[in-house]
Design a protein around this motif. Structure first.
Motif, PDB file in Angstrom:
ATOM      1  N   PRO A  36       0.810  -1.232   0.000  1.00  0.00           N
ATOM      2  CA  PRO A  36       0.000   0.000   0.000  1.00  0.00           C
ATOM      3  C   PRO A  36       0.842   1.282   0.000  1.00  0.00           C
ATOM      4  N   GLU A  37       1.992   1.266   0.665  1.00  0.00           N
ATOM      5  CA  GLU A  37       2.884   2.427   0.671  1.00  0.00           C
ATOM      6  C   GLU A  37       3.381   2.724  -0.746  1.00  0.00           C
ATOM      7  N   ILE A  38       3.806   1.682  -1.451  1.00  0.00           N
ATOM      8  CA  ILE A  38       4.285   1.845  -2.833  1.00  0.00           C
ATOM      9  C   ILE A  38       3.146   2.328  -3.725  1.00  0.00           C
ATOM     10  N   MET A  39       1.966   1.740  -3.542  1.00  0.00           N
ATOM     11  CA  MET A  39       0.802   2.140  -4.330  1.00  0.00           C
ATOM     12  C   MET A  39       0.492   3.621  -4.136  1.00  0.00           C
ATOM     13  N   ALA A  40       0.517   4.074  -2.892  1.00  0.00           N
ATOM     14  CA  ALA A  40       0.176   5.464  -2.591  1.00  0.00           C
ATOM     15  C   ALA A  40       1.239   6.436  -3.109  1.00  0.00           C
ATOM     16  N   GLU A  41       2.502   6.122  -2.887  1.00  0.00           N
ATOM     17  CA  GLU A  41       3.561   7.047  -3.296  1.00  0.00           C
ATOM     18  C   GLU A  41       3.668   7.198  -4.808  1.00  0.00           C
ATOM     19  N   PHE A  42       3.520   6.071  -5.523  1.00  0.00           N
ATOM     20  CA  PHE A  42       3.756   6.096  -6.957  1.00  0.00           C
ATOM     21  C   PHE A  42       2.484   6.040  -7.806  1.00  0.00           C
ATOM     22  N   VAL A  44       0.362   3.497  -8.315  1.00  0.00           N
ATOM     23  CA  VAL A  44       0.323   2.280  -9.123  1.00  0.00           C
ATOM     24  C   VAL A  44      -0.606   1.250  -8.504  1.00  0.00           C
ATOM     25  N   SER A  45      -0.897   0.209  -9.271  1.00  0.00           N
ATOM     26  CA  SER A  45      -1.779  -0.856  -8.813  1.00  0.00           C
ATOM     27  C   SER A  45      -1.057  -1.800  -7.851  1.00  0.00           C
ATOM     28  N   LYS A  46      -1.848  -2.638  -7.214  1.00  0.00           N
ATOM     29  CA  LYS A  46      -1.308  -3.648  -6.303  1.00  0.00           C
ATOM     30  C   LYS A  46      -0.375  -4.609  -7.050  1.00  0.00           C
ATOM     31  N   VAL A  47      -0.735  -4.961  -8.266  1.00  0.00           N
ATOM     32  CA  VAL A  47       0.084  -5.871  -9.073  1.00  0.00           C
ATOM     33  C   VAL A  47       1.454  -5.240  -9.363  1.00  0.00           C
ATOM     34  N   THR A  48       1.463  -3.981  -9.753  1.00  0.00           N
ATOM     35  CA  THR A  48       2.721  -3.290 -10.036  1.00  0.00           C
ATOM     36  C   THR A  48       3.569  -3.180  -8.776  1.00  0.00           C
ATOM     37  N   ALA A  49       2.950  -2.810  -7.660  1.00  0.00           N
ATOM     38  CA  ALA A  49       3.681  -2.709  -6.393  1.00  0.00           C
ATOM     39  C   ALA A  49       4.245  -4.068  -5.985  1.00  0.00           C
ATOM     40  N   GLY A  50       3.505  -5.125  -6.252  1.00  0.00           N
ATOM     41  CA  GLY A  50       3.996  -6.477  -5.958  1.00  0.00           C
ATOM     42  C   GLY A  50       5.214  -6.830  -6.800  1.00  0.00           C
ATOM     43  N   LYS A  51       5.215  -6.402  -8.065  1.00  0.00           N
ATOM     44  CA  LYS A  51       6.383  -6.635  -8.928  1.00  0.00           C
ATOM     45  C   LYS A  51       7.598  -5.891  -8.392  1.00  0.00           C
ATOM     46  N   VAL A  52       7.377  -4.703  -7.847  1.00  0.00           N
ATOM     47  CA  VAL A  52       8.478  -3.919  -7.271  1.00  0.00           C
ATOM     48  C   VAL A  52       9.086  -4.675  -6.090  1.00  0.00           C
ATOM     49  N   THR A  53       8.258  -5.138  -5.169  1.00  0.00           N
ATOM     50  CA  THR A  53       8.795  -5.847  -4.004  1.00  0.00           C
ATOM     51  C   THR A  53       9.463  -7.155  -4.430  1.00  0.00           C
ATOM     52  N   ALA A  54       8.920  -7.817  -5.439  1.00  0.00           N
ATOM     53  CA  ALA A  54       9.546  -9.052  -5.932  1.00  0.00           C
ATOM     54  C   ALA A  54      10.943  -8.759  -6.487  1.00  0.00           C
ATOM     55  N   MET A  68       3.206  -9.944   7.050  1.00  0.00           N
ATOM     56  CA  MET A  68       3.873  -8.885   7.804  1.00  0.00           C
ATOM     57  C   MET A  68       4.338  -7.745   6.896  1.00  0.00           C
ATOM     58  N   GLY A  69       4.816  -8.076   5.714  1.00  0.00           N
ATOM     59  CA  GLY A  69       5.342  -7.067   4.804  1.00  0.00           C
ATOM     60  C   GLY A  69       6.767  -7.379   4.412  1.00  0.00           C
ATOM     61  N   SER A  70       7.387  -6.429   3.767  1.00  0.00           N
ATOM     62  CA  SER A  70       8.778  -6.560   3.337  1.00  0.00           C
ATOM     63  C   SER A  70       9.628  -5.614   4.175  1.00  0.00           C
ATOM     64  N   PHE A  71      10.854  -6.058   4.447  1.00  0.00           N
ATOM     65  CA  PHE A  71      11.746  -5.300   5.312  1.00  0.00           C
ATOM     66  C   PHE A  71      13.115  -5.184   4.658  1.00  0.00           C
TER      67      PHE A  71
END
Length: 81
Positions: A36-42, A44-54, A68-71
């Motif tokens: 959600p942080e990535i989605m809000a800042e940029f 983008v969709s949940k799918v795009t934000a998921g690709k970023v974390t991947a 829990m999230g990514s750290f």
């Protein structure tokens, strides 16, 4: 974020921006990064934000804990000293 190149996919550009924050020391180890942080800042969709974390996970810049999230990882976990 307005400085993304519209001729290229967003997720690798965002991943590079966040990687620079991590490797540059702006984001310290153990800092939580959420979809959600990535989605809000940029914007983008949940799918795009998921690709970023991947991608960040692939580079060993973050570790992800289910539910829990990514750290941001420690330098040693990335193979850096």
């Amino acid at each position: 974020m307005d400085d993304l190149d519209p001729t290229r996919p967003k997720w690798p550009q965002i991943a590079e921006t966040l990687a620079e924050r991590i490797t540059g020391g702006q984001w310290k180890p153990a800092r939580k990064i959420t979809v959600p942080e990535i989605m809000a800042e940029f914007g983008v969709s949940k799918v795009t934000a998921g690709k970023v974390t991947a991608e960040l996970r692939k580079r060993r810049l973050v570790r992800t804990e289910f539910g829990m999230g990514s750290f941001v990882t420690e330098l040693e976990a990335r193979g850096e000293q």
